[in-house]
Scaffold this motif. Structure first.
Motif, PDB file in Angstrom:
ATOM      1  N   SER A   8      36.565  44.261  53.223  1.00  0.00           N
ATOM      2  CA  SER A   8      37.616  43.477  52.560  1.00  0.00           C
ATOM      3  C   SER A   8      37.382  41.969  52.589  1.00  0.00           C
ATOM      4  O   SER A   8      37.547  41.315  51.546  1.00  0.00           O
ATOM      5  CB  SER A   8      38.989  43.828  53.141  1.00  0.00           C
ATOM      6  OG  SER A   8      39.048  43.584  54.514  1.00  0.00           O
ATOM      7  N   PRO A   9      36.974  41.344  53.710  1.00  0.00           N
ATOM      8  CA  PRO A   9      36.704  39.905  53.633  1.00  0.00           C
ATOM      9  C   PRO A   9      35.543  39.584  52.686  1.00  0.00           C
ATOM     10  O   PRO A   9      35.581  38.579  51.971  1.00  0.00           O
ATOM     11  CB  PRO A   9      36.347  39.524  55.083  1.00  0.00           C
ATOM     12  CG  PRO A   9      36.933  40.598  55.916  1.00  0.00           C
ATOM     13  CD  PRO A   9      36.842  41.835  55.098  1.00  0.00           C
ATOM     14  N   THR A  10      34.517  40.454  52.691  1.00  0.00           N
ATOM     15  CA  THR A  10      33.382  40.239  51.790  1.00  0.00           C
ATOM     16  C   THR A  10      33.827  40.351  50.342  1.00  0.00           C
ATOM     17  O   THR A  10      33.473  39.515  49.500  1.00  0.00           O
ATOM     18  CB  THR A  10      32.274  41.259  52.085  1.00  0.00           C
ATOM     19  OG1 THR A  10      31.904  41.186  53.467  1.00  0.00           O
ATOM     20  CG2 THR A  10      31.047  40.994  51.233  1.00  0.00           C
ATOM     21  N   LEU A  11      34.620  41.384  50.043  1.00  0.00           N
ATOM     22  CA  LEU A  11      35.104  41.589  48.678  1.00  0.00           C
ATOM     23  C   LEU A  11      35.995  40.438  48.235  1.00  0.00           C
ATOM     24  O   LEU A  11      35.885  39.962  47.095  1.00  0.00           O
ATOM     25  CB  LEU A  11      35.864  42.908  48.606  1.00  0.00           C
ATOM     26  CG  LEU A  11      36.402  43.324  47.237  1.00  0.00           C
ATOM     27  CD1 LEU A  11      35.269  43.427  46.227  1.00  0.00           C
ATOM     28  CD2 LEU A  11      37.151  44.654  47.343  1.00  0.00           C
ATOM     29  N   LEU A  12      36.869  39.967  49.128  1.00  0.00           N
ATOM     30  CA  LEU A  12      37.719  38.834  48.770  1.00  0.00           C
ATOM     31  C   LEU A  12      36.905  37.591  48.467  1.00  0.00           C
ATOM     32  O   LEU A  12      37.248  36.818  47.556  1.00  0.00           O
ATOM     33  CB  LEU A  12      38.724  38.547  49.894  1.00  0.00           C
ATOM     34  CG  LEU A  12      40.160  39.006  49.613  1.00  0.00           C
ATOM     35  CD1 LEU A  12      40.216  40.534  49.576  1.00  0.00           C
ATOM     36  CD2 LEU A  12      41.109  38.471  50.661  1.00  0.00           C
ATOM     37  N   GLY A  13      35.829  37.391  49.225  1.00  0.00           N
ATOM     38  CA  GLY A  13      34.976  36.237  48.965  1.00  0.00           C
ATOM     39  C   GLY A  13      34.355  36.283  47.584  1.00  0.00           C
ATOM     40  O   GLY A  13      34.350  35.288  46.841  1.00  0.00           O
ATOM     41  N   TYR A  14      33.841  37.445  47.204  1.00  0.00           N
ATOM     42  CA  TYR A  14      33.230  37.589  45.882  1.00  0.00           C
ATOM     43  C   TYR A  14      34.265  37.472  44.770  1.00  0.00           C
ATOM     44  O   TYR A  14      34.018  36.827  43.734  1.00  0.00           O
ATOM     45  CB  TYR A  14      32.500  38.926  45.785  1.00  0.00           C
ATOM     46  CG  TYR A  14      31.156  38.932  46.475  1.00  0.00           C
ATOM     47  CD1 TYR A  14      30.094  38.152  45.997  1.00  0.00           C
ATOM     48  CD2 TYR A  14      30.941  39.698  47.607  1.00  0.00           C
ATOM     49  CE1 TYR A  14      28.861  38.149  46.632  1.00  0.00           C
ATOM     50  CE2 TYR A  14      29.712  39.693  48.256  1.00  0.00           C
ATOM     51  CZ  TYR A  14      28.677  38.922  47.769  1.00  0.00           C
ATOM     52  OH  TYR A  14      27.459  38.912  48.411  1.00  0.00           O
ATOM     53  N   LEU A  15      35.427  38.078  44.965  1.00  0.00           N
ATOM     54  CA  LEU A  15      36.468  38.000  43.947  1.00  0.00           C
ATOM     55  C   LEU A  15      36.983  36.569  43.780  1.00  0.00           C
ATOM     56  O   LEU A  15      37.246  36.123  42.653  1.00  0.00           O
ATOM     57  CB  LEU A  15      37.625  38.932  44.305  1.00  0.00           C
ATOM     58  CG  LEU A  15      37.355  40.436  44.167  1.00  0.00           C
ATOM     59  CD1 LEU A  15      38.528  41.240  44.702  1.00  0.00           C
ATOM     60  CD2 LEU A  15      37.090  40.793  42.710  1.00  0.00           C
ATOM     61  N   LYS A  16      37.126  35.860  44.879  1.00  0.00           N
ATOM     62  CA  LYS A  16      37.589  34.474  44.802  1.00  0.00           C
ATOM     63  C   LYS A  16      36.573  33.608  44.062  1.00  0.00           C
ATOM     64  O   LYS A  16      36.936  32.768  43.233  1.00  0.00           O
ATOM     65  CB  LYS A  16      37.845  33.921  46.207  1.00  0.00           C
ATOM     66  CG  LYS A  16      38.358  32.481  46.228  1.00  0.00           C
ATOM     67  CD  LYS A  16      38.711  32.065  47.643  1.00  0.00           C
ATOM     68  CE  LYS A  16      39.078  30.579  47.700  1.00  0.00           C
ATOM     69  NZ  LYS A  16      40.221  30.258  46.829  1.00  0.00           N
ATOM     70  N   GLU A  17      35.301  33.824  44.357  1.00  0.00           N
ATOM     71  CA  GLU A  17      34.253  33.049  43.700  1.00  0.00           C
ATOM     72  C   GLU A  17      34.150  33.413  42.216  1.00  0.00           C
ATOM     73  O   GLU A  17      33.923  32.554  41.359  1.00  0.00           O
ATOM     74  CB  GLU A  17      32.912  33.292  44.389  1.00  0.00           C
ATOM     75  CG  GLU A  17      31.865  32.232  44.069  1.00  0.00           C
ATOM     76  CD  GLU A  17      30.719  32.264  45.070  1.00  0.00           C
ATOM     77  OE1 GLU A  17      29.723  32.944  44.778  1.00  0.00           O
ATOM     78  OE2 GLU A  17      30.826  31.612  46.117  1.00  0.00           O
ATOM     79  N   ALA A  18      34.353  34.709  41.903  1.00  0.00           N
ATOM     80  CA  ALA A  18      34.214  35.165  40.519  1.00  0.00           C
ATOM     81  C   ALA A  18      35.401  34.768  39.648  1.00  0.00           C
ATOM     82  O   ALA A  18      35.243  34.453  38.461  1.00  0.00           O
ATOM     83  CB  ALA A  18      34.047  36.682  40.494  1.00  0.00           C
ATOM     84  N   THR A  19      36.609  34.776  40.223  1.00  0.00           N
ATOM     85  CA  THR A  19      37.815  34.515  39.430  1.00  0.00           C
ATOM     86  C   THR A  19      38.361  33.111  39.609  1.00  0.00           C
ATOM     87  O   THR A  19      39.168  32.656  38.795  1.00  0.00           O
ATOM     88  CB  THR A  19      38.924  35.519  39.796  1.00  0.00           C
ATOM     89  OG1 THR A  19      39.317  35.323  41.162  1.00  0.00           O
ATOM     90  CG2 THR A  19      38.423  36.957  39.626  1.00  0.00           C
ATOM     91  N   GLY A  20      37.968  32.438  40.707  1.00  0.00           N
ATOM     92  CA  GLY A  20      38.468  31.095  40.964  1.00  0.00           C
ATOM     93  C   GLY A  20      39.871  31.058  41.529  1.00  0.00           C
ATOM     94  O   GLY A  20      40.486  29.992  41.614  1.00  0.00           O
ATOM     95  N   GLY A  21      40.404  32.214  41.903  1.00  0.00           N
ATOM     96  CA  GLY A  21      41.761  32.262  42.454  1.00  0.00           C
ATOM     97  C   GLY A  21      41.901  33.374  43.476  1.00  0.00           C
ATOM     98  O   GLY A  21      40.954  34.108  43.766  1.00  0.00           O
ATOM     99  N   ASP A  22      43.136  33.530  43.994  1.00  0.00           N
ATOM    100  CA  ASP A  22      43.390  34.487  45.066  1.00  0.00           C
ATOM    101  C   ASP A  22      44.021  35.796  44.586  1.00  0.00           C
ATOM    102  O   ASP A  22      44.083  36.765  45.348  1.00  0.00           O
ATOM    103  CB  ASP A  22      44.325  33.858  46.114  1.00  0.00           C
ATOM    104  CG  ASP A  22      43.713  32.628  46.769  1.00  0.00           C
ATOM    105  OD1 ASP A  22      42.535  32.697  47.142  1.00  0.00           O
ATOM    106  OD2 ASP A  22      44.427  31.615  46.907  1.00  0.00           O
ATOM    107  N   LEU A  23      44.505  35.849  43.325  1.00  0.00           N
ATOM    108  CA  LEU A  23      45.314  36.986  42.877  1.00  0.00           C
ATOM    109  C   LEU A  23      44.561  38.309  42.974  1.00  0.00           C
ATOM    110  O   LEU A  23      45.079  39.290  43.533  1.00  0.00           O
ATOM    111  CB  LEU A  23      45.791  36.757  41.443  1.00  0.00           C
ATOM    112  CG  LEU A  23      46.604  37.913  40.833  1.00  0.00           C
ATOM    113  CD1 LEU A  23      47.876  38.147  41.644  1.00  0.00           C
ATOM    114  CD2 LEU A  23      46.945  37.613  39.369  1.00  0.00           C
TER     115      LEU A  23
END
Length: 435
Positions: free
Chosen positions: A393-408
């Motif tokens: 989950s922390p790894t996935l959140l990092g990639y999603l944050k970088e890919a989308t530019g947000g936290d949603l």
């Protein structure tokens, strides 16, 4: 000892039991809690260090997420061997070995200078800490019968939120107050000052911890016999007693998968909460530390209330499942209100408190179901599988944050994980034990 009537005998026995288990709790739990406070702090203080070190050593959001999570790969790989070894050589030797090595590695984080050293030391921290928490969970089953286990288990696990309550303000105070002292950045000082106490505590454990009630000099022969009888009476006749049985038991894997999802939601929030607060407009590092403490202060209250209620009612499954589902609902609110700090923070407080409450009660389920060598290996197996969630989950959140530019997107993933954990726990029915 012979009792003249059933009522009088029962009352006298209950009084002696209450006195005995309070004595055991006073002797064991404070030291174990302090040790776990530093274990939890040394694994999650990277979330605060990130606020300075990302720019200093040049790591991206994705690399940080990987580094936060890779700890759990090392932990999971070595956890089952560590717990099986604990059952053979004893708790004291195992815990001292773990604490000395992880204390040295945590202190060594101050020497991180690039992506490679960051990832290697985070991995090694997981390797060396492997077996600590499940080892203590197994150790407590030596001292408390299943019917009494949830409350002391929760008290031990209070160290997790306690470390975050004090860790946020203390970590950020060190980072700001000592930044530049002796030519070192604030995050260097944080790792040094929060790692060294673990080494010292390892020496205290060596001198004071008894491997089992039978070896405790501070218990009388009568008290040792009472503990042994209570634990023997409380064993689950339908449970698993050998590790090879655990490996074929679908209930164990059901618990492990549920724990995976629960831990995924918990640790992603632990590692990313400082960043989420910063993204929500909290600019001061000190303020981030103070706000970060609020969810865990609430978690302490919820863990105590839920665990005591669970022991009193003799019910574990729903006391763990329902809070996880409530945590998912609260996280849904937080995901869509990150631009409204008061609303989002309130939702995060509720979600964090409920997920920790679920976690505290959860561990009384496998501890009551498993016994013998199955308890050491089975608890470690469940924790190992579950802790992969701490990597994912922390790894996935990092990639999603970088890919989308947000936290949603990342927060919605957490919602799904917490919900899946709650449903999984509710669906895992364990056979009833004898009382």
């Amino acid at each position: 000892m012979t009792y003249t009537t059933r009522v009088d005998g029962s009352d006298q026995r209950d009084t002696r039991q209450e006195t005995l288990y309070r004595k055991i709790g006073r002797r064991l739990l404070p030291l174990l809690m302090v040790c776990y406070v530093f274990a939890a702090l040394d694994r999650v203080n990277i979330g605060f260090a990130k606020l300075q070190m990302s720019e200093d050593i040049g790591i991206s959001e994705a690399v940080y997420g990987l580094g936060a999570g890779i700890f759990f790969i090392g932990y999971a790989l070595f956890e089952v061997p560590s717990n099986l070894m604990l059952a053979r050589i004893g708790t004291r030797k195992t815990i001292v070995r773990i604490m000395l090595l992880w204390g040295l590695t945590s202190t060594g984080m101050m020497f991180v200078h690039d992506t490679t050293s960051f990832l290697i030391l985070r991995f090694l921290l997981g390797v060396f800490e492997a077996g600590f928490a499940p080892g203590i969970i197994f150790y407590l089953s030596y001292w408390y019968p299943p019917a009494r286990l949830a409350a002391p288990m929760a008290l031990f696990m209070l160290a997790g939120p306690i470390s975050s309550v004090i860790g946020g303000p203390v970590s950020t105070w060190i980072m700001t107050g000592l930044d530049g002292a002796w030519g070192l950045a604030g995050w260097h000082w944080m790792f040094a000052l929060e790692g060294v106490p673990t080494i010292l505590l390892g020496l205290v454990v060596w001198r004071t911890l008894a491997d089992s009630p039978a070896q405790a000099r501070w218990l009388s022969a009568e008290e040792k016999a009472l503990v042994a009888r209570d634990i023997d009476t409380g064993q689950n006749p339908h449970g698993r007693h050998q590790f090879r049985q655990v490996l074929r038991d679908p209930r164990v894997y059901g618990l492990a998968l549920s724990y995976f999802f629960l831990i995924s939601g918990m640790y992603a929030m632990i590692f990313w909460l400082p960043t989420i607060l910063s993204d929500s407009g909290v600019e001061s590092i000190t303020a981030v530390g103070l706000y970060s403490a609020l969810p865990y202060a609430a978690a302490i209250v919820v863990m105590v209330v839920l665990s005591r209620r669970s022991d009193r009612r003799g019910e574990r499954r729903l006391h763990s499942a329902v809070p996880a589902i409530v945590a998912a609902a609260a996280m849904t609110v937080a995901a869509f209100t990150t631009d409204q700090l008061a609303v989002a923070l309130t939702a995060i407080v509720i979600s964090t408190a409920c997920s920790w409450g679920s976690y505290a009660v959860f561990w009384s389920m496998p501890s009551s179901y498993l016994s013998g060598t199955a308890a050491a290996g089975g608890i470690a197996l469940i924790n190992s599988i579950g802790l992969f969630g701490g990597f994912v989950s922390p790894t996935l959140l990092g990639y999603l944050k970088e890919a989308t530019g947000g936290d949603l997107a990342g927060l919605l993933v957490l919602v799904g994980m917490l919900l899946a954990g709650g449903i999984g726990i509710a669906a895992t029915r364990l056979p009833a034990r004898n009382h």
